[in-house]
Design an enzyme around this catalytic site. Structure first.
Site: not given
Length: 1226
Positions: A429, A709, A842
């Site tokens: 992540d 993000d 995304r």
């Protein structure tokens, strides 16, 4: 075929995927839709659709029903979960069943030649130790679960709020939460202490983001549900969607007071969030427990086992087959011997008149028992002990302890340690894992001049770092660090008005909310970037103090001034900028704007002298991986504003396409701007992230970043942590789609009748050489992998029969689609794996898990996933090994992980040190264990040729029982716990050592058979040298020491010495403990043997101890000792010679490093890669503007966020507030 097309249609099949959108509807993707095939005849379809369209569309999707304050309603049968059957996968091993069968066989006297305790004692030991270890693991997990379940909150019971535990909360309960409380379930916000029942929540545990988000209750519930009595009598009825995994969507309706009110995600507080800046709030529980969205994103809990575990089991099966074949061969030999010799030897008659074949059958089972130690039960005990010890070493490692938060590393499982040394792919992540999610104002460019370097007030650069003193500013927060004293000089002197104008813009152009507690200003921003800019302006003397609906108060170098806010033109992802229009106390109207350079430069006035200098500064900032933003302003005439304001007001109240209308009006005023400069914000990485990624890359570990993000933000972080470099060629979604489409066409063209007989052709997607990276969004990922959301048409499920031909065609079509989907997925994985770095942005939690699963499935590679939030749980559970980052973001990821620590940088030590050592130790242990047991067991095989294949053992029963428990267990256990080929510092300095685990070089079938062959040769030497020595031998006393018992003692003594010295040869890291264990095991053997062969113990247990006096009689003969020494020498000298030659002629990488370890002792310091600045070449700027979220402009301009009862900061703010109240009242 028309029916088939009508029954299922795809959304936007021909449209381009949107890079800005998170494709959250994973739970509705095509492969998971229920197979509700339309069985209607073609002519019936139109009629069915008309009937369906006329029905109320909402009720079909909203089948979840919640009744407030009514638990009995939810106890009705239709709400009960009827899935009761559950199978828990256990760590059951076939070997345990095998030993249980052996124990039963040993209880049959006709076939057993060994005592029952030789199997029972080790079996009870292994089962006991395994059970205790698993119990400890389960208790630790249960303790954490219990801690969460026993958290408390207030629930309405019997008309009053009462304290209740989380585990007691049910759907329909009305609960009260207070500031800083974790939300225990997915709840509908009813009211709060804030104006208009606003509620601020922190979603760090969901997505790792610490910036606040706001939720707002319905107006009706805000008005009527503020007191305990009204909440207790609340009887609203909610109809909503079924529980699903989509975090950003909610659809439902509240039915209350004979009216219906629509519900959306802005009114739902999700479990895992934390209440912030809100004294209290009330809510209705919609989803609880496993139905909450955070749990729906967690995925299935998978039972994980290591690659070595699976390999070890296959090897045990191989040994079992060998055991069956050897036992069968020896049984046939016994039958033949009985027919040829036994039946004709009167002295062998045992009173049984059994046939040779029956005796052979019994001997088959006898040999199964005698040779059972080829599959050693103590192997499993030792493996569990080693893993437990290695887990504790991880827990005790002070170099993985994070003192700032008192967080040690934690091995939450004890079964995966050696797999840490075999990782091929890491899936990480971004927010909270690679970054701290802390934005810091680092540099700026004002009027073409760059500020932020280490300079004194005279504009001279200095190597000495001296921090700017902000004590002159009463509003400075004391946390801000800046080193350019010249900028402070410019602000205080006022020589350049642009400098003050620059920071005034930062203080006024934003949607930050301010709160004052104990005299301290606290800012709440829609994004951490905006908070960093406003805080920077505050420290430089331009402090945002307060705001009302239409005013904003700023302290400008100690002077408070209030400005009228005429309009806020808020940010969105298309505009990539925000503006504010204000009226100064002098009556002038100005527009201030900040945004991405790409959109700002298009709107600048032609006469901007510092345009090129600012462009160069942006390139420099981008090369330093800073997030940039351009600032500009514009003077507006009164007449121009009046005309524009009419259009603005009209667009604000438009009933259709309001956002598009507003954007169009914004465009009219945001032009001919004057450029002030640019800011540079650092999205602060965690300490040591680039260094860790660099070392892991050298270890041939590929790192993929999977984040929610936006693309530009993720790309910027890729450069910051050096996953991407200036030389990297980046491929985006459209490029990948084109390459895969071309590959699919080529594969289709090559296909044909004979395609399956042709050998597979591996064609690389890219030419050799070059550094490539892949950046793909979630929408493109769904497009490429054929995971696009599909929608069933509105057709009634009327069951009309289909023809057989129609069914067959539909089945074939479905298979073709599945084959195409699988081929595209495989091609995508092949393409991605050719890239040096992959960034998926995304993406949803489920897509993260899908990417991990694809690599596992098509590359057969060992994967590791690391994350810190609840949105990473599914990925963590899917990977072979899951690592949770423990810290301020909550414990959801940690509770689902296998290992946890506080900082990403500790991953290099976990893998390159603990993982590699664990793998090497386990491989050495297993190779040695198989060797020593074959050397021990096959002596029985050679002995069979001399005892009529009678299943007679070559050793004493007690020696067989204690061999694996006492005589040879401790040295190999210590090697498995303590051995290391090179030190931890050298392991980190030379990451290339890690590849042996990735390639399975130290334990595989070849190594296994080498160990078996070594054991077979050793067993031959152990048997035949003493046999030759005992033939026609006379001792010193004239007696022949050639009895069976003396022979057994000689072989046993040589065996114990040989296998213990062999472990000494295999040991790379010598300690006192290792040496003591080796010589101690040999001494222990002789001590126990002399005790067991003594007359005293024979008197006490005559049937169990029958070798009375054998040891003392045999071992007083020098001839026997010479035989033992010769046997040991012949076993070990060839091994020593081969080891010497291999280390001299074919040394491994670790051998070379070990040889020169003193010269290499000084650890090499990692240096950050120098970025190459190329004027105008950078294209990765303005990541702030791209990543920024929509702010609180709607709340500010509507006045809903302004407290009505809070005392104002000063008289000016009081006037603005009073004016606002008058407008509201009117």
């Amino acid at each position: 075929m028309n029916t088939e097309r009508d029954s299922e249609t795809t959304f936007e099949e021909d449209s381009q995927p949107n890079d800005e959108v998170v494709p959250y509807s994973d739970d509705e993707t095509e492969d998971e839709l229920e197979d509700q095939e339309s069985t209607v005849e073609p002519e019936q379809i139109r009629a069915n659709r008309e009937v369906e369209d006329n029905r109320e569309p909402f009720r079909k999707d909203c089948t979840w029903q919640v009744k407030a304050n009514n638990r009995k309603y939810h106890e009705q049968p239709q709400f009960m979960n009827t899935k009761f059957f559950c199978i828990k996968e256990s760590k059951y091993r076939a070997a345990n069943m095998y030993f249980l069968v052996l124990l039963i066989l040993q209880a049959i006297p006709q076939i057993s030649t060994l005592a029952w305790y030789t199997t029972l004692v080790p079996l009870l030991l292994v089962l006991g130790i395994t059970a205790i270890k698993d119990l400890v693991d389960d208790v630790a997990r249960h303790k954490m679960d219990k801690e969460v379940n026993n958290r408390t909150c207030e629930v309405i019971k019997d008309g009053r709020f009462k304290i209740a535990k989380w585990k007691e909360i049910q759907v329909g309960d009305v609960i009260r939460l207070k500031k800083n409380d974790f939300i225990p379930a997915d709840i509908l916000l009813l009211s709060s202490s804030e104006p208009n029942s606003l509620c601020y929540v922190e979603t760090a545990e969901l997505d790792g983001e610490t910036n606040l988000k706001f939720k707002m209750a319905l107006e009706i519930t805000d008005q009527y549900l503020q007191t305990e009595d009204t909440l207790a009598t609340f009887d609203g009825f909610v109809e909503c969607e079924e529980p699903n995994n989509r975090l950003d969507k909610f659809t439902g309706t509240l039915l209350w007071r004979k009216k219906s009110f629509p519900l959306d995600a802005d009114k739902i507080l999700l479990r895992g969030c934390v209440i912030r800046n809100t004294d209290f709030c009330h809510g209705l529980v919609i989803f609880a427990g496993a139905d909450t969205k955070i749990m729906k994103n967690s995925g299935k809990t998978r039972f994980k086992r290591t690659k070595i575990d699976y390999l070890m089991n296959y090897m045990v099966y191989t040994i079992f087959v060998v055991l069956i074949l050897v036992s069968a061969g020896l049984a046939i030999g016994h039958a033949y011997w009985e027919a040829q010799v036994g039946n004709y030897s009167w002295y062998l008659y045992d009173g049984e008149n059994a046939t040779p074949s029956y005796r052979g059958f019994l001997n088959f089972w006898g040999y199964i028992i005698v040779l059972n130690t080829m599959v050693p039960i103590s192997l499993y005990v030792s493996v569990e002990v080693i893993r437990l010890g290695q887990s504790h070493f991880i827990n005790w490692d002070l170099q993985m302890y994070y003192s700032e938060k008192d967080t040690p590393a934690k091995a939450r499982t004890t079964t995966l340690n050696e797999q840490l040394g075999q990782i091929h792919y890491i899936f990480s992540d971004k927010t909270g894992t690679l970054t701290q999610n802390i934005m810091t104002f680092k540099k700026c460019c004002i009027n073409g001049q760059i500020y932020g370097d280490h300079r004194d007030a005279s504009q001279h650069n200095h190597n000495k770092i001296e921090q700017v003193d902000f004590s002159w500013n009463t509003f400075a927060d004391g946390k801000f660090a800046f080193y350019d004293h010249y900028l402070i000089e410019q602000i205080q002197s006022g020589k350049e008005q642009e400098v003050r104008q620059f920071f005034f813009l930062l203080a006024v152009c934003h949607t930050v909310m301010v709160d004052r507690n104990d005299g301290q200003l606290n800012y709440q921003a829609a994004s951490p970037d905006e908070g960093a800019l406003v805080s920077a302006a505050r420290n430089f003397g331009f402090t945002f103090l307060a705001r009302t609906q239409n005013t904003i108060t700023i302290s400008e170098l100690g002077t408070e001034r209030t400005y009228s806010v005429l309009a806020i033109l808020d940010f969105n992802s298309d505009r990539k900028r925000m503006s504010i229009i204000i009226r100064t106390p002098e009556g002038n109207i100005r527009l201030y704007c900040k945004g991405a350079d790409t959109v700002i430069y298009e709107r600048l006035h032609q006469m901007n002298p510092s345009k090129q200098e600012t462009q160069d500064a942006l390139d420099i900032f981008a090369s330093e991986t800073l997030r940039t933003l351009c600032l500009c302003y514009k003077e507006i005439e009164e007449k121009e504003f009046a005309e524009w304001n009419k259009k603005f007001m009209a667009a604000s109240v438009a009933t259709t396409n309001r956002d598009e209308a507003l954007d169009k009006v914004y465009e009219e005023i945001e032009k001919d701007l004057i450029l002030l400069g640019a800011t540079a914000i650092e999205d602060k990485l965690q300490d040591g992230v680039p260094e860790t990624i660099s070392k892991l890359a050298k270890a041939d570990i590929k790192i993929w970043v999977l984040t929610g993000d936006k693309k530009e933000t993720a790309e910027n972080i890729g450069f910051a942590c050096e996953l991407l470099t200036e030389d990297t060629t980046i491929c985006y979604g459209e490029d990948i789609n084109s390459l895969i489409h071309t590959r699919m066409e080529n594969q289709r063209n090559r296909g044909g009748v004979y395609a399956k007989f042709a050998p597979p052709v591996h064609e690389p997607f890219f030419p050799a050489g070059g550094n490539r990276a892949l950046i793909i969004t979630g929408s493109w990922l769904n497009e490429i992998l054929l995971e696009k959301k599909t929608k069933r048409s509105k057709i009634l499920n009327l069951k009309f029969p289909r023809t057989e031909e129609e069914r067959r065609m539909r089945t074939q079509s479905k298979r073709r689609l599945e084959a195409k989907k699988e081929q595209r997925q495989k091609n995508f994985v092949d393409l991605a794996c050719e890239c040096s770095a992959v960034i998926c942005c995304r993406v949803t939690p489920k897509q993260k898990a899908m990417v991990v699963d694809l690599v596992k499935r098509y590359k057969k590679a060992i994967t590791l996933a690391i994350g810190d939030g609840a949105n990473d749980v599914n990925m963590i559970k899917t990977a072979h090994i899951g690592v949770g980052i423990s810290g301020q973001e909550g414990m959801q990821a940690v509770m689902s992980s296998d290992y946890s620590f506080a900082q990403f940088r500790y991953l290099q030590r976990l893998l390159l040190v603990h993982g590699r050592w664990s793998y090497i130790r386990m491989c050495k242990f297993l190779r040695y264990f198989f060797y020593k047991n074959f050397a021990f067991t096959l002596v029985h095989f050679w002995y069979s040729f001399f005892n009529g294949y009678s299943a007679q053992t070559a050793y004493e029963d007690w020696f067989i029982t204690l061999y694996n428990v006492l005589y040879s267990s401790l040295p190999v256990l210590l090697m498995g716990l303590l051995d290391q080929d090179v030190s931890d510092k050298l392991s980190l300095r030379f990451p290339g050592l890690y590849v042996v685990g990735q390639r399975d070089l130290l334990f595989n079938y070849r190594r296994f058979f080498v160990s078996l062959l070594h054991g077979i040769l050793t067993s031959m030497i152990l048997f035949f040298i003493p046999l030759g020595a005992y033939l026609q031998t006379v001792g010193q006393d004239g007696e022949a020491p050639s009895d069976y018992q003396s022979f057994a003692v000689t072989i046993a003594s040589a065996l114990v010495i040989t296998v213990n010295f062999q472990i000494g040869l295999d040991t790379s890291y010598w300690t006192f403990v290792n040496a003591f264990s080796i010589f101690g095991s040999i001494a222990l053997y002789f001590g126990i043997m002399f005790d067991f062969h003594s007359a005293g113990i024979h008197v006490l247990f005559p049937s169990a101890f029958q070798f009375t006096g054998t040891a003392s009689n045999a071992l007083r003969q020098p001839y026997i000792w010479l035989t033992i020494i010769l046997t040991v020498a012949v076993c070990l000298l060839p091994v020593i010679a081969i080891r010497f030659l291999s280390m001299t002629i074919w040394p491994s990488e670790s051998d070379k490093i070990q040889k020169h370890r003193k010269r290499l002792k000084a650890e090499e310091q990692w240096q950050r890669r120098q970025s190459v600045f190329r004027r105008g070449a950078s294209s990765r700027r303005s990541a702030y503007a791209f990543s920024h979220q929509r702010g609180y402009a709607d709340l500010i301009s509507s006045g809903r966020s302004i407290r009505k009862k809070r005392a104002p900061l000063d008289a000016i703010v009081a006037e603005g507030t009073a004016e606002y109240r008058r407008r509201v009242d009117s």
